[in-house]
Design an enzyme around this catalytic site. Structure first.
Site, short mmCIF file in Angstrom:
data_model
loop_
_atom_site.label_atom_id
_atom_site.label_comp_id
_atom_site.label_asym_id
_atom_site.label_seq_id
_atom_site.Cartn_x
_atom_site.Cartn_y
_atom_site.Cartn_z
N LYS A 271 -12.30 10.20 14.08
CA LYS A 271 -12.70 10.48 13.19
C LYS A 271 -14.64 10.99 12.94
CE LYS A 271 -13.92 10.62 7.73
NZ LYS A 271 -12.50 9.97 6.98
N ASP A 276 -20.01 11.35 5.00
CA ASP A 276 -19.17 11.93 3.41
C ASP A 276 -19.98 11.76 2.26
OD1 ASP A 276 -17.32 12.30 2.34
OD2 ASP A 276 -15.88 11.09 3.32
N LYS A 283 -18.63 12.05 -4.50
CA LYS A 283 -18.83 10.80 -4.32
C LYS A 283 -20.29 9.47 -5.66
CE LYS A 283 -17.52 9.15 0.01
NZ LYS A 283 -16.20 8.51 0.30
N ASP A 295 -18.93 6.79 8.47
CA ASP A 295 -17.94 7.82 8.42
C ASP A 295 -17.91 8.56 9.93
OD1 ASP A 295 -15.05 8.31 7.14
OD2 ASP A 295 -15.81 9.54 6.47
N ASP A 354 -13.12 15.11 -1.15
CA ASP A 354 -12.93 13.88 -0.29
C ASP A 354 -12.44 13.55 0.53
OD1 ASP A 354 -15.30 12.29 -0.15
OD2 ASP A 354 -14.69 10.53 -1.85
N GLU A 356 -11.66 14.54 3.34
CA GLU A 356 -11.99 15.32 4.19
C GLU A 356 -11.25 15.63 5.65
OE1 GLU A 356 -13.40 13.00 3.15
OE2 GLU A 356 -14.83 12.79 5.45
N ARG A 358 -9.22 13.33 7.13
CA ARG A 358 -7.48 14.50 7.37
C ARG A 358 -7.89 16.39 8.05
NH1 ARG A 358 -4.71 11.73 2.36
NH2 ARG A 358 -6.69 10.89 2.39
N1 BES Z 1 -14.66 8.58 4.06
C1 BES Z 1 -13.66 8.06 2.85
C2 BES Z 1 -12.82 6.70 3.71
C3 BES Z 1 -13.73 4.96 3.49
C4 BES Z 1 -14.16 4.95 2.10
C5 BES Z 1 -14.19 4.55 4.47
C6 BES Z 1 -14.23 3.82 2.06
C7 BES Z 1 -14.77 3.91 4.23
C8 BES Z 1 -15.33 3.14 3.54
C9 BES Z 1 -12.88 9.08 3.00
O1 BES Z 1 -13.33 10.26 3.59
C10 BES Z 1 -12.70 8.95 1.48
O2 BES Z 1 -13.55 9.49 0.96
N2 BES Z 1 -11.30 9.50 1.26
C11 BES Z 1 -10.61 9.19 -0.34
C12 BES Z 1 -9.56 9.60 -0.33
C13 BES Z 1 -8.90 10.54 -1.18
C14 BES Z 1 -9.77 11.52 -1.96
C15 BES Z 1 -7.69 10.39 -1.38
C16 BES Z 1 -11.48 7.68 -0.51
O3 BES Z 1 -10.49 7.11 0.22
O4 BES Z 1 -11.15 8.02 -1.85
ZN ZN Z 2 -14.71 10.47 5.10
MN MN Z 3 -14.12 10.98 1.58
#
Ligand code: BES
Ligand code: ZN
Ligand code: MN
Length: 511
Positions: A271, A276, A283, A295, A354, A356, A358
Site C-alpha cells: 500500500k 492519508d 480524519k 501510510d 477514509d 482508501e 483497499r
Molecule cells: N491508513 C489508515 C489505517 C491506519 C490507522 C494506519 C492507524 C495506521 C495507523 C486507513 O486508510 C484508514 O483510515 N482506515 C480506516 C478504515 C475505516 C474507515 C473502515 C480506519 O482504520 O479507521
Molecule cells: Zn490509509
Molecule cells: Mn484512510
C-alpha cells in the site's frame, strides 16, 4: 540511492567474524552472552575472570546479574589490561533462546558499547541451533539496525563517537552471511527512511523515482503507469482515491527475472498512500492524522525488499507493485456515496473515503493476478482496527492458502517480525455488500480488520494470496531492541526471507 542512508552505512562499523577465542581477544570492549546457568563462571569464563583478577565475578555479584534474557551489565576491567571493558548479555535459558533473542542481544551490545564510548567490540554469542551462518546474519542485523540513526532532517550532525568495528568470536568464517545481512539491513534502512520522511518529501513521484533507482542499480525491469495508462486498464478504484491530489499518482511495477527458468513467480504488493488525510471523511482531532505519512509503510517494505532481492538475485521471478497516491480533499475529491468501478469490473460504493487503502489495492491485486504469478502477498497499513486487535508489535495475517500462511508465519518466526493469523470469515462478507453496488468499501467498527481483508479477497480469483495488515508495526513509539523509536522497516526481512525460501523450496507449499 538515498545519500543519507548510504552515509549512515559508510560511517557504519565494519563487521567481521574472526577465529580468535574470547579468552585471547584483546581489544577495546568484550561482550559475552551468558545463559542463566553460566553466571557461576566456569570453564573458560572462570579463566577469563582470573585474567581480569576476579572483576567479572564481582560485577555479577554486585549487580545481581542473573543472566535473564534482555539484561546486561558492564564494567571497566583494571588498567594494564588490553581489554578496557567487559559486558555480559543475559540470554535466559538455552531451551527458550530464539534467533531473534540473539538479534536483540547484539542490539543491546551495540547500544551499550556506543554509550560506553567503545570503538571496537568483540562479541561472543552462541550459535542458535548450531547454525553459525544464520546466527552471524541475525547478529549483524541486530547491530546495524540498532545503530541506524536518521539525521536527514537535522541541520547539525551528531558528532558523538561511533562504534567502528565489531568482531564476532566463535562463529568461524562467515563472510557470505555477513555480506548478505548487510544488504538486507540496507533494504530495511531504505524502508525506514521512506516511512520516516514526511509526505512533502516522499510523494508518489518520489516512490517512483526510488523504484527507478533500484531498477537501474539492480537491472530490474520497470514500468510506471501514469493516470492515462491506469484509465486504459480501467483502474477506477485506484484513480478515484488519487483524484483530489495535486500530485499525479504512479502505478509502479518492478520486475526481477532470474537467469533460467524461475522456480516460482511471486508478486509483492505494498500500500503506497503517501499521505492519508481521510479524504472528505477527513480524519479528525485525535485520529493520528499527523502520522499518516506512514501510510506507505507497505510500499516501503516492498521497495526495500526489491532492492535487497535485486542484489541477491534468487531463482524466483518477482513482481514488486505499488499503486502510489495521496488521499486528499479538493473539489475533485471522490464523494462519500460515489460508485467506482475497479479493473475487474466490480463496482464499489465509497461509503467512507477514509477506507482508501483497499481501493488502491483492489486494482493492484487485479493487476498482479493478471501476471499469472503463483502467489501474491500484500502489505498494507490498512486498518486502525488491526492496531486495536494486535497492537504495534504484531501484524495481522490473512490468507486463502494454509501453505502460504504457514510459510510466512515460519519465516516471521526467524526474522522476529511477528504475525498472527486472522480469519477470513465468510459470514462477514455480507457486511461489505452494498445495496446499490457490488461492494461497499467500509463496514462498521466490528471486525474492521477482517472486513478490510475480505474486501481485498474479492479482487483475487484463484491465486494463493496473503494479506498483512501492518498498520501497527511500521512505526514504534519507543525504542525496543534493534528498532529505534520511529520507522521500523517492518516487512523487508520477512519478504526477503520468504522469497529466498520460495527459491530454495519451490513447490513445497500447497498454495
Ligand atoms: N491508513 C489508515 C489505517 C491506519 C490507522 C494506519 C492507524 C495506521 C495507523 C486507513 O486508510 C484508514 O483510515 N482506515 C480506516 C478504515 C475505516 C474507515 C473502515 C480506519 O482504520 O479507521
Ligand atoms: Zn490509509
Ligand atoms: Mn484512510
Amino acid at each position: 540511492m538515498n545519500e543519507t542512508y548510504r552515509d549512515a552505512l559508510r560511517n557504519n562499523m565494519d563487521v567481521r567474524s574472526i577465529s580468535t577465542s574470547r579468552l585471547d581477544w584483546s581489544e577495546d570492549t568484550l561482550a559475552i552472552g551468558v545463559f542463566e546457568s553460566e553466571v557461576e563462571l566456569t570453564g573458560d569464563l572462570a579463566t577469563l575472570d582470573q585474567k581480569f583478577a576476579g572483576v567479572l565475578k564481582e560485577l555479577i555479584t554486585e549487580m545481581e546479574f542473573k543472566g535473564k534474557s534482555g539484561s546486561s551489565v558492564v564494567t571497566r576491567v583494571g588498567s594494564g589490561q588490553s581489554v578496557r571493558k567487559v559486558m555480559f548479555l543475559g540470554l535466559g535459558q538455552p531451551e527458550t533462546l530464539t534467533l531473534d533473542g540473539l538479534r536483540q542481544a547484539a542490539a543491546s551490545a551495540a547500544r551499550l558499547a556506543t554509550k560506553e564510548k567503545s570503538q571496537v567490540l568483540g562479541l561472543s554469542l552462541p550459535p542458535w541451533q548450531n547454525d553459525a551462518a544464520l546466527t552471524a546474519g541475525a547478529i549483524v542485523e541486530g547491530l546495524v539496525l540498532a545503530l541506524h540513526q536518521d539525521q536527514r532532517f537535522k541541520s547539525e550532525e551528531d558528532s558523538a563517537p561511533k562504534l567502528q568495528r565489531v568482531e564476532l568470536l566463535g562463529l568461524g568464517e562467515q563472510d557470505a552471511a555477513i555480506a548478505q545481512a548487510q544488504k538486507i539491513c540496507e533494504g530495511v534502512i531504505l524502508a525506514r527512511e521512506l516511512v520516516a520522511a514526511p509526505a512533502n518529501v516522499v510523494t508518489p513521484g518520489k516512490l517512483a523515482e526510488t523504484a527507478e533507482q533500484i531498477a537501474h542499480e539492480c537491472g530490474l525491469e520497470l514500468e510506471i503507469l501514469e493516470t492515462e495508462d491506469c484509465e486504459k486498464l480501467g483502474m477506477g478504484a485506484f484513480l478515484g482515491v488519487s483524484h483530489a491530489s495535486d500530485l499525479p499518482p504512479k502505478f509502479i511495477h518492478l520486475t526481477y527475472k532470474p537467469n533460467g527458468t524461475p522456480r516460482r513467480r511471486l508478486a509483492l504488493i505494498g500500500k503506497g498512500v503517501t499521505f492519508d488525510s481521510g479524504g472528505l471523511n477527513i480524519k479528525g482531532a485525535g485520529s493520528g492524522i499527523e502520522m499518516m505519512k506512514t501510510d506507505m509503510g507497505g510500499a516501503a517494505a516492498v521497495l526495500g525488499a526489491a532492492q535487497v532481492l535485486g542484489r541477491l538475485k534468487p531463482g524466483v521471478e518477482l513482481h514488486f507493485i505499488v499503486a502510489a497516491t495521496e488521499n486528499m480533499i479538493s473539489g475533485r475529491a471522490v464523494r462519500p456515496g460515489d460508485i467506482l468501478t475497479a479493473s475487474n469490473g466490480k463496482t464499489i460504493e465509497v461509503n467512507n473515503t477514509d477506507a482508501e487503502g483497499r481501493l488502491t489495492l483492489a486494482d493492484a491485486l487485479v493487476f498482479a493476478e493478471k501476471l499469472g504469478v503463483d502467489a501474491i502477498v500484500d502489505l498494507a497499513t490498512l486498518t486502525g482496527a488491526c492496531v486495536v486487535a494486535l497492537g504495534d508489535g504484531i501484524a495481522g495475517l490473512w490468507s486463502s492458502s494454509d501453505g502460504l500462511a504457514a510459510e510466512l508465519a515460519q519465516t516471521a518466526e526467524l526474522t522476529g517480525e511477528k504475525v498472527w493469523r486472522m480469519p477470513l470469515e465468510e459470514k462477514y462478507l455480507s457486511l461489505i455488500k452494498s445495496p446499490i453496488a457490488d461492494l461497499k468499501n467500509s463496514a462498521g467498527r466490528a471486525a474492521g480488520a477482517i472486513t478490510g481483508a475480505l474486501f481485498l479477497k474479492e479482487f483475487v480469483k484463484e491465486t494463493a494470496w496473503a494479506h498483512l495488515d501492518v498498520a501497527g508495526t511500521v512505526w514504534a513509539d519507543k525504542e525496543d531492541g534493534y528498532n529505534s523509536a520511529g520507522a521500523t522497516g517492518y516487512g523487508v526481512r520477512l519478504l526477503v526471507n520468504w522469497a529466498l525460501l520460495e527459491g530454495a523450496e519451490a513447490g513445497k507449499s500447497d498454495g
